[in-house]
Design an enzyme around this catalytic site. Sequence first.
Site, PDB file in Angstrom:
ATOM      1  N   ARG A  46      53.253  39.622  45.649  1.00  0.00           N
ATOM      2  CA  ARG A  46      52.319  39.279  46.715  1.00  0.00           C
ATOM      3  C   ARG A  46      52.034  40.415  47.690  1.00  0.00           C
ATOM      4  NH1 ARG A  46      54.552  33.422  48.854  1.00  0.00           N
ATOM      5  NH2 ARG A  46      55.184  32.571  46.852  1.00  0.00           N
ATOM      6  N   HIS A  92      46.040  33.296  38.532  1.00  0.00           N
ATOM      7  CA  HIS A  92      46.726  33.300  39.841  1.00  0.00           C
ATOM      8  C   HIS A  92      46.943  31.872  40.325  1.00  0.00           C
ATOM      9  CE1 HIS A  92      48.080  35.687  43.244  1.00  0.00           C
ATOM     10  NE2 HIS A  92      47.447  34.879  44.078  1.00  0.00           N
ATOM     11  N   TYR A 136      29.207  29.147  49.780  1.00  0.00           N
ATOM     12  CA  TYR A 136      27.978  29.710  50.340  1.00  0.00           C
ATOM     13  C   TYR A 136      27.784  31.185  50.003  1.00  0.00           C
ATOM     14  CZ  TYR A 136      28.094  25.474  53.182  1.00  0.00           C
ATOM     15  OH  TYR A 136      28.144  24.176  53.600  1.00  0.00           O
TER      16      TYR A 136
END
Length: 776
Positions: A46, A92, A136
């Site tokens: 990570r 992932h 969006y």
Amino acid sequence: MTDSNQPGLFDPTPPDGDGDANAAITLARYAEQAYLDYAVSVVRGRALPDVGDGQKPVQRRILFAMQAMGLAAGAKPVKSARVVGDVLGKYHPHGDQAAYDAMVRMAQDFSLRYPLIDGQGNFGSRDGDNAAAMRYTEARLTPIAKLLLDELDEGTVDFVPNYDGSQEEPQMLPARLPVMLLNGASGIAVGMATEIPPHNLREVAQACVALIKQPQLPDAELHAMIPGPDFAGGGQIITPAADIAQIYGVGRGSLKVRARWTFEEMARGQWQLVITELPPGTSGQKVLEEIEEITNPKVKSGKKSLTPEQTQAKAVMLNLLDAVRDESGKDAAVRLVFEPKTSRVDRDEFVNTLLAQTSMESSSSINLVCIGTDGRPRQKGLRDILVEWVAFRTNTVVRRTRFRLDKVTDRIHVLEGRMLVYLNVDEVIQTIRESDEPRAALMERFKLSERQAEDILEMRLRQLARLEGFKIEQELADKRKDQISLQELLDNPATLKRLLIKEIETDAKQYGDERRTLIETAERAVLETKVLDEPVTVVVSQKGWLRARQGHGHDAAQFAFKQGDDLYGAFECRTTDTLIAMGDNGRVYSVPVAGLPSARGDGQPVTTMIDLESGTRIVHTIAAAPESRWLLATRSGYGFSAKLSDMVSRQRAGKQFITVETGDEMLRPVPLFDGATQLALLSAKGKFLVFGLDECKSLSGGGRGTILMGLDASDKLEQTVPIGPRGLRATGIYRNKLTEDILVGDALAPYVGKRARKGRQLDVRPKQPVLSPVLG
């Protein structure tokens, strides 16, 4: 930072186990192993980038998924939600918001020096505005992403199974440039963190080429090529070059970065200050909020009114600044306009005040922690990172060369079979027509391999035309040339180096740009309040209350104090001087005399003006000119001299200056007046010693000092007094009367010795005398 070399941290096998899954272990051992497994997962999976491609796993998976979706630089962008869905479903298995946040950052030109994703829609702003929802926005790769993805299908890196084994993903991306240095990285792991600033592509590429040519390149030349970070938002690094080089050497440190500005001339002699670039992590909105906090301060928690610092900062700002506005927009990413009160305001003072009181001048930390080519996280210097990346790139090019050589060799093998067909076309056709097993027959008749025989059987008849023979012959010649050149790369390190250099220089020419961040050494902005230089008397009570009376020559008997309090000392000094408060642990704190409350009231406790260390108390206070010299001693007989300016600290938390051992105490500081030539010391048991003042050590940095007087275990140092030509006065009670004896010349001679001696019993009339120098 956690030591990555400790035993067992990257070893899944318990150090005291035999690998038996059924073996019993203690809860403590299980918890330790489980936590280490978690720590390694966070470090590798990570938080930390890899030195090879500079990517964290989530970033690597996003890029790989977008390439697989055909979202190259020229492709039509797709909804970000589609990309996130592909990343989560295939590679992932984490939260969609985490993946989208990583994707957003890769598209922000104010976060990354060289964005890897071309985002369309609202991807956030420098002011901290969040990006629009993933449904969006749209995204595709930027052209520079080719540096990471172009050679992925050429055997350059290893592929590993994804989380459920249904797909394969690259363990690393075959980066053609050290992207970790180009875009930087930030992350917090378990026990370690990373903060890698971005750098200029051309400078990094030049340094890589230089290291390939000359592996033992001197550090000075390396730092000349990469003089410092190159932030996406520009700004100016004011840290000296030598300090930057030192930070790059160890891989850890802090840089001072400030905004860049211009002055715009207005009508009728007016002018305004325009900020065009800001340090990393600073936004126009943040600066406006800081200005508002200064000009309209709020009372701090636990306080009844504004602190003197708040009041002073407000007055200074309002005296200089008339208006501020943010005009940032499409035409200018950053444009903060500051208007002065009048055109007569000094421009340098105006800029200095704004820089000192806002984050327009701030620190940028550097912590070059990454996962090396050996798979271990470490803090590395700049040279280490570049050397490891060059080794990674060399290995990548070798793997690519072998892959291409294998393909060329295979093609030559096929073409040689076809050429044999072309030369014996009639016999080949007859063999195929007359044989039940044509492949085996061809292999036996013409000594072909199974690969060649299969290719011949799949050929079309039109490929047997006369023109095809010339094409086969030409292609075969070309492939043999390629084979020779590829083999030369593998056999000759010098040829391989030339190729590496050529490719790096080509990429630098195609994707490089000019440096944005100016590196120019400058002094840090410090808020300097103009103080009228006037005489003042600082009155200090025994309980630590401070106040200042104008002028000198006041009668101390007229000073009034709260009930239970009394006078500690009255110091005649100037408003430009500094008061030093000393804690019982030897820590010293600075308070400007100009900031002390007036003597109309009881004053203010010194503890409200400093950040006193927990569990300590103020025992002594002095106020004087910076050049005045003081004797600092403890009851154990140690001491040294120092200027008052040596004790000054800019921090409210002060600084450690005097070493006070457990059970020891500080004596009241004594001023060393001009003309003093000797030092007199008196112990609790009446031992008296006089020695030359030149034997007393001067320590500008503080410390314990040297032994001033040798004391018995049960004795303590009581008084220290400097002596001038007129000698010493011993005052006290003798036969119920206040009496004083003057010791000078021959009267002092019996007590004169060397420093650290025990001295002699003092023989004067007063009992328990108080010593003081005779000055006039």
